[in-house]
Design an enzyme around this catalytic site. Sequence first.
Site, mmCIF file in Angstrom:
data_model
loop_
_atom_site.group_PDB
_atom_site.id
_atom_site.type_symbol
_atom_site.label_atom_id
_atom_site.label_comp_id
_atom_site.label_asym_id
_atom_site.label_seq_id
_atom_site.Cartn_x
_atom_site.Cartn_y
_atom_site.Cartn_z
ATOM 1 C CB THR A 1 77.345 12.024 83.636
ATOM 2 O OG1 THR A 1 77.460 12.988 82.593
ATOM 3 C CG2 THR A 1 77.187 10.646 83.030
ATOM 4 C CG PHE B 1 74.952 1.518 81.100
ATOM 5 C CD1 PHE B 1 74.715 1.770 82.449
ATOM 6 C CD2 PHE B 1 74.049 0.719 80.414
ATOM 7 C CE1 PHE B 1 73.609 1.242 83.089
ATOM 8 C CE2 PHE B 1 72.935 0.188 81.054
ATOM 9 C CZ PHE B 1 72.714 0.451 82.386
ATOM 10 C CD GLN C 1 69.349 5.971 74.098
ATOM 11 O OE1 GLN C 1 69.858 4.876 73.913
ATOM 12 N NE2 GLN C 1 69.977 7.085 73.778
ATOM 13 C CG HIS D 1 65.383 2.396 77.191
ATOM 14 N ND1 HIS D 1 66.695 2.714 76.986
ATOM 15 C CD2 HIS D 1 64.960 1.816 76.023
ATOM 16 C CE1 HIS D 1 67.055 2.358 75.750
ATOM 17 N NE2 HIS D 1 66.026 1.824 75.152
ATOM 18 C CB CYS E 1 51.644 -5.662 91.874
ATOM 19 S SG CYS E 1 51.333 -7.407 92.224
HETATM 20 P P1 NAD Z 1 75.936 5.163 77.478
HETATM 21 O O1 NAD Z 1 76.446 5.006 78.860
HETATM 22 O O2 NAD Z 1 76.083 4.044 76.540
HETATM 23 O O3 NAD Z 1 76.640 6.425 76.799
HETATM 24 C C1 NAD Z 1 76.721 7.665 77.425
HETATM 25 C C2 NAD Z 1 77.430 8.620 76.485
HETATM 26 O O4 NAD Z 1 77.356 9.916 77.052
HETATM 27 C C3 NAD Z 1 78.893 8.284 76.282
HETATM 28 O O5 NAD Z 1 79.184 8.338 74.897
HETATM 29 C C4 NAD Z 1 79.641 9.401 77.039
HETATM 30 O O6 NAD Z 1 80.824 9.794 76.393
HETATM 31 C C5 NAD Z 1 78.639 10.508 77.000
HETATM 32 N N1 NAD Z 1 78.663 11.430 78.131
HETATM 33 C C6 NAD Z 1 78.829 11.145 79.449
HETATM 34 N N2 NAD Z 1 78.709 12.255 80.190
HETATM 35 C C7 NAD Z 1 78.474 13.268 79.321
HETATM 36 C C8 NAD Z 1 78.270 14.657 79.469
HETATM 37 N N3 NAD Z 1 78.267 15.263 80.663
HETATM 38 N N4 NAD Z 1 78.052 15.398 78.349
HETATM 39 C C9 NAD Z 1 78.059 14.829 77.116
HETATM 40 N N5 NAD Z 1 78.258 13.513 76.919
HETATM 41 C C10 NAD Z 1 78.449 12.745 78.007
HETATM 42 O O7 NAD Z 1 74.420 5.637 77.590
HETATM 43 P P2 NAD Z 1 73.195 5.435 76.600
HETATM 44 O O8 NAD Z 1 73.624 5.657 75.202
HETATM 45 O O9 NAD Z 1 72.076 6.238 77.153
HETATM 46 O O10 NAD Z 1 72.826 3.898 76.741
HETATM 47 C C11 NAD Z 1 72.790 3.278 77.999
HETATM 48 C C12 NAD Z 1 71.463 2.676 78.432
HETATM 49 O O11 NAD Z 1 71.507 2.644 79.844
HETATM 50 C C13 NAD Z 1 70.243 3.479 78.081
HETATM 51 O O12 NAD Z 1 69.391 2.619 77.460
HETATM 52 C C14 NAD Z 1 69.641 3.938 79.416
HETATM 53 O O13 NAD Z 1 68.328 3.454 79.540
HETATM 54 C C15 NAD Z 1 70.410 3.238 80.496
HETATM 55 N N6 NAD Z 1 70.947 4.137 81.561
HETATM 56 C C16 NAD Z 1 70.175 5.165 82.043
HETATM 57 C C17 NAD Z 1 70.693 6.000 83.018
HETATM 58 C C18 NAD Z 1 69.811 7.138 83.513
HETATM 59 O O14 NAD Z 1 68.589 7.018 83.491
HETATM 60 N N7 NAD Z 1 70.379 8.253 83.962
HETATM 61 C C19 NAD Z 1 71.969 5.821 83.534
HETATM 62 C C20 NAD Z 1 72.738 4.743 83.033
HETATM 63 C C21 NAD Z 1 72.206 3.904 82.031
#
Ligand code: NAD
Length: 242
Positions: free
Chosen positions: A28, A35, A103, A121, A129
């Site tokens: 982020t 998500f 992930q 993931h 393809c």
């Molecule tokens: P999630 O969105 O469920 O959870 C993200 C967590 O990170 C939240 O608890 C949030 O509070 C915390 N968070 C956000 N910014 C933060 C920061 N700067 N420092 C510390 N904590 C922070 O994400 P998840 O658990 O990875 O599950 C979501 C699924 O979506 C995964 O399987 C992933 O594959 C996919 N996804 C991937 C991406 C990516 O590749 N960047 C982005 C979105 C979703």
Amino acid sequence: MQEAIEKLQQAVNESNYIVFFGGAGVSTESGIPDFRSQDGLYSQKYKYPPETIVSHSFFMRKTEEFYDFYRDKMIFMDAKPNAAHLKLAELEAAGKLKAVITQNIDGLHQAAGSKEVLELHGSTLRNYCMNCGKRYDGVKYIVESAGVPKCEDCGGVIRPDVVLYEEGLDNSVIRRAVDHIARADLLIIGGTSLVVYPAAGFIDYFHGRHLAVINMSETSRDKAADILIQGKIGEVLSQITV
Ligand code: NAD
């Protein structure tokens, strides 16, 4: 928080098999929305919920709509590794960290220089393809094609090498991830809500000395952690010296 960061520093100093387990929150600070945060994808309104769109059945039935969402919300051409990615790569280069288990599907750990990255993931940077198997590395071909991207050789549908909902994880990736977690003396969990299974369950294989959780919001592992830091992971890890 400062006290917990000092505890993390101490744990890093005395550990030789550090493993990191992370999720969308790690990216982020690179400008990629997660998500489940307030401004994450689940809080935005679409015709279908995001977990429906990024599912196997939706991809097969409504491929064009999948790609509209995917190009718009899941590919970030200009994203750069942030302080968290960079510190983890530095810890690996110093021989302290043995694996990053993620992930995420954005390739930013590798862009930061991490070598042992287990992508539970998959990755948006790999595509193939579905008919002839021809590979399309990078996101350029996907971004530059309109509608459903088709293979230039056989015309088959191209799909990203990401694990969609309803699909299974790669067994060899699981085995390597679990093996690293089982050997770790320090496991750092960061930037993940820990609600996506089976990935979140792999943490159960950890039996090492220190468990650190760095996350903005609460997680199911907070109680088990001896080091708990509620904060931004890039800001936290940038304070650790290798
Ligand atoms: P999630 O969105 O469920 O959870 C993200 C967590 O990170 C939240 O608890 C949030 O509070 C915390 N968070 C956000 N910014 C933060 C920061 N700067 N420092 C510390 N904590 C922070 O994400 P998840 O658990 O990875 O599950 C979501 C699924 O979506 C995964 O399987 C992933 O594959 C996919 N996804 C991937 C991406 C990516 O590749 N960047 C982005 C979105 C979703």
